[in-house]
Design a protein around this motif. Structure first.
Motif, PDB file in Angstrom:
ATOM      1  N   SER A  96       5.383 -10.337   9.219  1.00  0.00           N
ATOM      2  CA  SER A  96       5.381 -10.074   7.783  1.00  0.00           C
ATOM      3  C   SER A  96       4.093  -9.369   7.415  1.00  0.00           C
ATOM      4  CB  SER A  96       5.518 -11.375   6.983  1.00  0.00           C
ATOM      5  OG  SER A  96       4.430 -12.242   7.249  1.00  0.00           O
ATOM      6  N   GLY A  97       4.056  -8.830   6.207  1.00  0.00           N
ATOM      7  CA  GLY A  97       2.836  -8.221   5.695  1.00  0.00           C
ATOM      8  C   GLY A  97       2.823  -6.706   5.683  1.00  0.00           C
ATOM      9  N   GLY A  98       3.859  -6.096   6.220  1.00  0.00           N
ATOM     10  CA  GLY A  98       3.900  -4.639   6.220  1.00  0.00           C
ATOM     11  C   GLY A  98       4.118  -4.083   4.822  1.00  0.00           C
ATOM     12  N   GLY A  99       3.957  -2.773   4.702  1.00  0.00           N
ATOM     13  CA  GLY A  99       4.170  -2.137   3.413  1.00  0.00           C
ATOM     14  C   GLY A  99       3.594  -0.746   3.387  1.00  0.00           C
ATOM     15  N   LEU A 100       3.495  -0.213   2.179  1.00  0.00           N
ATOM     16  CA  LEU A 100       2.949   1.120   1.950  1.00  0.00           C
ATOM     17  C   LEU A 100       1.530   1.000   1.426  1.00  0.00           C
ATOM     18  CD1 LEU A 100       3.265   4.214   1.643  1.00  0.00           C
ATOM     19  CD2 LEU A 100       4.212   3.771  -0.637  1.00  0.00           C
ATOM     20  N   VAL A 101       0.587   1.649   2.110  1.00  0.00           N
ATOM     21  CA  VAL A 101      -0.813   1.614   1.693  1.00  0.00           C
ATOM     22  C   VAL A 101      -1.394   3.021   1.744  1.00  0.00           C
ATOM     23  CG1 VAL A 101      -1.221  -0.777   2.390  1.00  0.00           C
ATOM     24  CG2 VAL A 101      -1.565   1.073   4.041  1.00  0.00           C
ATOM     25  N   GLN A 102      -2.537   3.170   1.119  1.00  0.00           N
ATOM     26  CA  GLN A 102      -3.246   4.445   1.129  1.00  0.00           C
ATOM     27  C   GLN A 102      -4.205   4.484   2.319  1.00  0.00           C
ATOM     28  OE1 GLN A 102      -3.117   6.958  -1.165  1.00  0.00           O
ATOM     29  NE2 GLN A 102      -1.947   6.025  -2.839  1.00  0.00           N
TER      30      GLN A 102
END
Length: 122
Positions: free
Chosen positions: A7-13
């Motif tokens: 878990s913890g994935g996502g879209l970041v800069q």
């Protein structure tokens, strides 16, 4: 057999930080050394980091050394802290377990999670 859930994935800069977690399903977690791998579109799954059963030894790919930190707690979870992320870190990240010593070889791991997507925008 232990099961793993990332878990913890996502879209970041680019330049941001992100923490991935890998939770194990059973209490014998301490007999397993753990690894993280990643796979970008069109590429082979590659080693990112690994940690020994007691958490005293770690190993990192050159591409993430100094930016990523792998740790594990006394329960059933390992954490991949990703700092100063780059666009080339974009991939599906998988955690893996093996009931032997620390290893950076994908073929040495016999238990895998389903993966979590990390996307870094520049």
């Amino acid at each position: 057999q232990v099961q793993l859930v990332e878990s913890g994935g996502g879209l970041v800069q680019a330049g941001d930080s992100l923490r991935l977690s890998c939770a194990a399903s059973e209490g014998t977690f301490g007999v397993y050394s753990m690894g993280w791998f990643r796979q970008a579109p069109g590429k082979e799954r590659e080693f990112v980091a690994a940690i020994s059963r007691a958490g005293k030894s770690t190993n990192y790919a050159d591409s993430v050394k100094g930016r990523f930190l792998l740790s594990r707690d006394n329960g059933k979870t390992t954490y991949l802290q990703m700092n100063t992320v780059k666009s080339e870190d974009t991939a599906v990240y998988y955690c893996a377990a093996r009931p032997w010593g620390i290893s950076s070889l994908r073929s040495d791991y016999n238990i895998w999670g389903q993966g979590t997507q990390v996307t870094v925008s520049s």
